[in-house]
Design an enzyme around this catalytic site. Sequence first.
Site, mmCIF file in Angstrom:
data_model
loop_
_atom_site.group_PDB
_atom_site.id
_atom_site.type_symbol
_atom_site.label_atom_id
_atom_site.label_comp_id
_atom_site.label_asym_id
_atom_site.label_seq_id
_atom_site.Cartn_x
_atom_site.Cartn_y
_atom_site.Cartn_z
ATOM 1 N N LYS A 1 0.869 -1.188 0.000
ATOM 2 C CA LYS A 1 0.000 0.000 0.000
ATOM 3 C C LYS A 1 0.895 1.223 0.000
ATOM 4 O O LYS A 1 2.043 1.160 0.454
ATOM 5 C CB LYS A 1 -0.884 0.028 1.262
ATOM 6 C CG LYS A 1 -2.163 0.794 1.072
ATOM 7 C CD LYS A 1 -3.202 -0.074 0.410
ATOM 8 C CE LYS A 1 -4.440 0.680 0.020
ATOM 9 N NZ LYS A 1 -5.510 -0.243 -0.398
ATOM 10 N N ASP B 1 -6.828 4.021 -4.888
ATOM 11 C CA ASP B 1 -7.514 3.814 -3.605
ATOM 12 C C ASP B 1 -8.210 5.153 -3.349
ATOM 13 O O ASP B 1 -8.412 5.933 -4.294
ATOM 14 C CB ASP B 1 -6.512 3.433 -2.498
ATOM 15 C CG ASP B 1 -7.197 2.862 -1.262
ATOM 16 O OD1 ASP B 1 -7.547 1.679 -1.265
ATOM 17 O OD2 ASP B 1 -7.413 3.613 -0.287
HETATM 18 N N1 GLU Z 1 -7.115 -0.065 -3.349
HETATM 19 C C1 GLU Z 1 -7.809 -1.240 -3.736
HETATM 20 C C2 GLU Z 1 -7.862 -2.204 -2.577
HETATM 21 O O1 GLU Z 1 -7.940 -1.773 -1.434
HETATM 22 C C3 GLU Z 1 -7.302 -1.843 -5.048
HETATM 23 C C4 GLU Z 1 -5.841 -2.199 -5.074
HETATM 24 C C5 GLU Z 1 -5.329 -2.656 -6.436
HETATM 25 O O2 GLU Z 1 -6.101 -2.720 -7.382
HETATM 26 O O3 GLU Z 1 -4.135 -2.929 -6.506
HETATM 27 O O4 GLU Z 1 -7.869 -3.395 -2.716
#
Ligand code: GLU
Length: 441
Positions: free
Chosen positions: A118, A158
């Site tokens: 993240k 996100d």
């Molecule tokens: N931010 C999204 C999640 O919490 C997607 C992450 C992504 O597609 O890599 O899963």
Amino acid sequence: MAGLQAKYPGESEYLQAVQEVLESIEDVYNQHPEFEKAKIVERMVEPDRIFTFRVTWVDDQGEVQTNLGYRIQFNSAIGPYKGGLRFHKAVTPSMLKFLGFEQTFKNALTTLPMGGAKGGSDFNPRGRSDEEIMRFCQAFMTELWQCIGPDQDIPAGDVGVGGREIGYLYGMYKKLAREYNTGVLTGKGATWGGSILRPEATGFGALYFTQHVLHHAGKDIAGKRIALSGFGNVAWGAAIKATQLGAKVVAISGPDGVCAIPEGITKEMIDYMLVMRASNRDRVEDMATRFPDRAQFVAGKKAWSIPCDIALPCAFQNELSEEDAKELVANGCWCCCEVSNMGCQPGAIHYFQHNGILFAPGKAVNAGGVATSGLEMTQNASHISWTAMEVDDKLHTIMQCIHEQCVKYGTQEDGSIDYVKGANIAGFMKVATAMLEQGII
Ligand code: GLU
């Protein structure tokens, strides 16, 4: 937990996320002395590495602005690091550690080979012009590009990062790295490597999962009233699919309050959610101003004050408290599927579970977003594009498989499903086994 609390006092979101997982896996862990011997838990709760960097850019007034940027590469046991970027004023290392930790288990549930990561920044997009967003994204990428790569770490969107931001980030990545591999980011535009249905995928996947939860309990989604929180990308996708499945979306919300929509949201209103998101105003009241006959704005109230059958938190962590859970249940709600990451406070989850309310956690419910990112990576790596039907079919299958894993690991003696346990144990078993097989590293 005591050790972690002493080591990271004040990292409340991170500690909350770890505690929930450890409570769920305790029994399974104790049945596997080999996990204890390899100190799997002690290793799994720490990120592999954390990058922190300064992001300096110039705003429209010509003033120099400085923010902090982060990328947390949490766990690579089952594949390259994968997870979104969050741009929000409240972003801290604790928040990104909780999200990276959750992502590791969520990605394991998708059946695809992706590790957890993240990143993001304390940059606040609210009120910023498109040009400011572009300059910030470019400045952010001047540091991030060295940490990422299509087989190494693949960021996506996100909160505060959608298609527009991914476009600016990708443009700058190409310029800096002189690499034209689209697989370095997911959530791209459909004409330059993005997967069809990626924008809708988190919301669609959440509704497919909700359907499975309901079917398993002998219920149907058609005709049910759904309260959604937020009005961003996730709430938008959820509103489209809920409406297609014959449910009625009776509330959306924002930081300023809630819009009650007693007759149900319409296609025009769903389209308008995109306009509201692009405006950077961060106000749900705009929906009631634009559609005064259908939406009534109530300042300072949450979506959970509107009577519904199914509550779908789609906004931010800890957005649904125990008090909110009590209000929902008192008003007739009987199911809550978390679409935001850790959207419910622990007290709310306990209240739901102890009152026979169907409850499923974010890492299972919202995994369709990152799963479709995984499908985007596959398309990029093989230089092909699948049709909407192909992507939707695969998303369906993945959500069904996640539900099956929850049933396998979460079925209780009375036959009910503890989805929190099911999702946590299924994700843990996959990551722990991979770590064990790869030795002490
Ligand atoms: N931010 C999204 C999640 O919490 C997607 C992450 C992504 O597609 O890599 O899963």
